[in-house]
Write an enzyme that holds these catalytic residues in place. Structure first.
Site, PDB file in Angstrom:
ATOM      1  N   HIS A   1      18.848 -13.178  -6.655  1.00  0.00           N
ATOM      2  CA  HIS A   1      17.703 -13.541  -5.807  1.00  0.00           C
ATOM      3  C   HIS A   1      17.853 -12.784  -4.497  1.00  0.00           C
ATOM      4  O   HIS A   1      18.959 -12.660  -3.976  1.00  0.00           O
ATOM      5  CB  HIS A   1      17.683 -15.045  -5.514  1.00  0.00           C
ATOM      6  CG  HIS A   1      16.764 -15.403  -4.383  1.00  0.00           C
ATOM      7  ND1 HIS A   1      15.411 -15.588  -4.567  1.00  0.00           N
ATOM      8  CD2 HIS A   1      16.987 -15.558  -3.055  1.00  0.00           C
ATOM      9  CE1 HIS A   1      14.856 -15.854  -3.389  1.00  0.00           C
ATOM     10  NE2 HIS A   1      15.785 -15.844  -2.461  1.00  0.00           N
TER      11      HIS A   1
ATOM     12  N   LYS B   1      23.170 -15.083  -9.056  1.00  0.00           N
ATOM     13  CA  LYS B   1      22.854 -16.266  -9.855  1.00  0.00           C
ATOM     14  C   LYS B   1      23.946 -16.558 -10.895  1.00  0.00           C
ATOM     15  O   LYS B   1      24.841 -15.729 -11.118  1.00  0.00           O
ATOM     16  CB  LYS B   1      21.490 -16.070 -10.519  1.00  0.00           C
ATOM     17  CG  LYS B   1      20.354 -15.987  -9.490  1.00  0.00           C
ATOM     18  CD  LYS B   1      19.023 -15.788 -10.191  1.00  0.00           C
ATOM     19  CE  LYS B   1      17.875 -15.767  -9.206  1.00  0.00           C
ATOM     20  NZ  LYS B   1      16.571 -15.620  -9.882  1.00  0.00           N
TER      21      LYS B   1
ATOM     22  N   TYR C   1      12.968 -23.382  -4.828  1.00  0.00           N
ATOM     23  CA  TYR C   1      11.925 -22.885  -5.723  1.00  0.00           C
ATOM     24  C   TYR C   1      10.679 -23.769  -5.724  1.00  0.00           C
ATOM     25  O   TYR C   1       9.891 -23.728  -6.667  1.00  0.00           O
ATOM     26  CB  TYR C   1      12.488 -22.734  -7.141  1.00  0.00           C
ATOM     27  CG  TYR C   1      13.484 -21.608  -7.244  1.00  0.00           C
ATOM     28  CD1 TYR C   1      13.077 -20.281  -7.195  1.00  0.00           C
ATOM     29  CD2 TYR C   1      14.850 -21.864  -7.359  1.00  0.00           C
ATOM     30  CE1 TYR C   1      13.990 -19.238  -7.265  1.00  0.00           C
ATOM     31  CE2 TYR C   1      15.775 -20.831  -7.428  1.00  0.00           C
ATOM     32  CZ  TYR C   1      15.327 -19.519  -7.388  1.00  0.00           C
ATOM     33  OH  TYR C   1      16.237 -18.495  -7.459  1.00  0.00           O
TER      34      TYR C   1
ATOM     35  N   ASN D   1      17.947 -13.601 -14.472  1.00  0.00           N
ATOM     36  CA  ASN D   1      17.700 -12.257 -13.939  1.00  0.00           C
ATOM     37  C   ASN D   1      18.683 -11.858 -12.829  1.00  0.00           C
ATOM     38  O   ASN D   1      18.346 -11.108 -11.940  1.00  0.00           O
ATOM     39  CB  ASN D   1      16.250 -12.113 -13.483  1.00  0.00           C
ATOM     40  CG  ASN D   1      15.911 -12.988 -12.297  1.00  0.00           C
ATOM     41  OD1 ASN D   1      16.718 -13.787 -11.838  1.00  0.00           O
ATOM     42  ND2 ASN D   1      14.699 -12.849 -11.798  1.00  0.00           N
TER      43      ASN D   1
ATOM     44  N   GLU E   1      15.516 -19.290   4.230  1.00  0.00           N
ATOM     45  CA  GLU E   1      16.529 -19.355   3.183  1.00  0.00           C
ATOM     46  C   GLU E   1      17.942 -19.311   3.743  1.00  0.00           C
ATOM     47  O   GLU E   1      18.828 -20.021   3.253  1.00  0.00           O
ATOM     48  CB  GLU E   1      16.299 -18.231   2.168  1.00  0.00           C
ATOM     49  CG  GLU E   1      15.018 -18.427   1.375  1.00  0.00           C
ATOM     50  CD  GLU E   1      14.688 -17.280   0.453  1.00  0.00           C
ATOM     51  OE1 GLU E   1      15.418 -16.263   0.424  1.00  0.00           O
ATOM     52  OE2 GLU E   1      13.670 -17.385  -0.266  1.00  0.00           O
TER      53      GLU E   1
END
Length: 138
Positions: A115, A9, A49, A112, A126
């Protein structure tokens, strides 16, 4: 051989953790099948998302995921999904144990680091979302 998607990310890219994270996967014997670098569009982030739409943090998450470049990886290996999910650690930084990627690098809040697909079905969807089939007729 199983395949899965991992996204480093924007905070992982900004904090120069790409090499460290990839090295962890390679040391575990996992192989990179595909990799690319780019900035996620708002539309793609919202699609990715969509299952979190309506949650209080959704807009913040979309802003975060589109705030800078990310690294998309397709990794392969035996039981790669389960292995990577264990390596990544709990979603919340406070719950992630030391030794996991999030436990070692994630900061409290939305950022965070990483993913990882949570199942074979998610991985298939995905991977297709971020690595569409190459059109050889163009």
């Amino acid at each position: 051989m199983e395949r899965t998607l991992v996204i480093i990310k924007p905070d992982g890219v900004r904090r120069h953790l790409i090499g460290e994270i990839i090295q962890r996967f390679e040391k575990k014997g996992l192989a990179i099948a595909e990799m690319k670098f780019g900035t996620m569009t708002k539309e793609l982030a919202e699609e990715h998302y969509h299952h979190l739409a309506g949650r209080s943090f959704f807009d913040e998450l979309i802003d975060y995921m589109t705030s800078g470049p990310v690294v998309y990886l397709v990794l392969t290996g035996e039981d790669v999904i389960d292995i990577i999910r264990k390596m990544v650690g709990a979603t919340k930084a406070v719950d992630a144990v030391s030794g996991t990627i999030r436990g070692d690098y994630a900061l409290p809040g939305t950022e965070n680091i990483i993913h990882a697909s949570d199942s074979r079905d998610s991985a298939t969807i995905e991977i297709a979302r971020f690595f569409p089939p190459f059109d050889t007729k163009k």
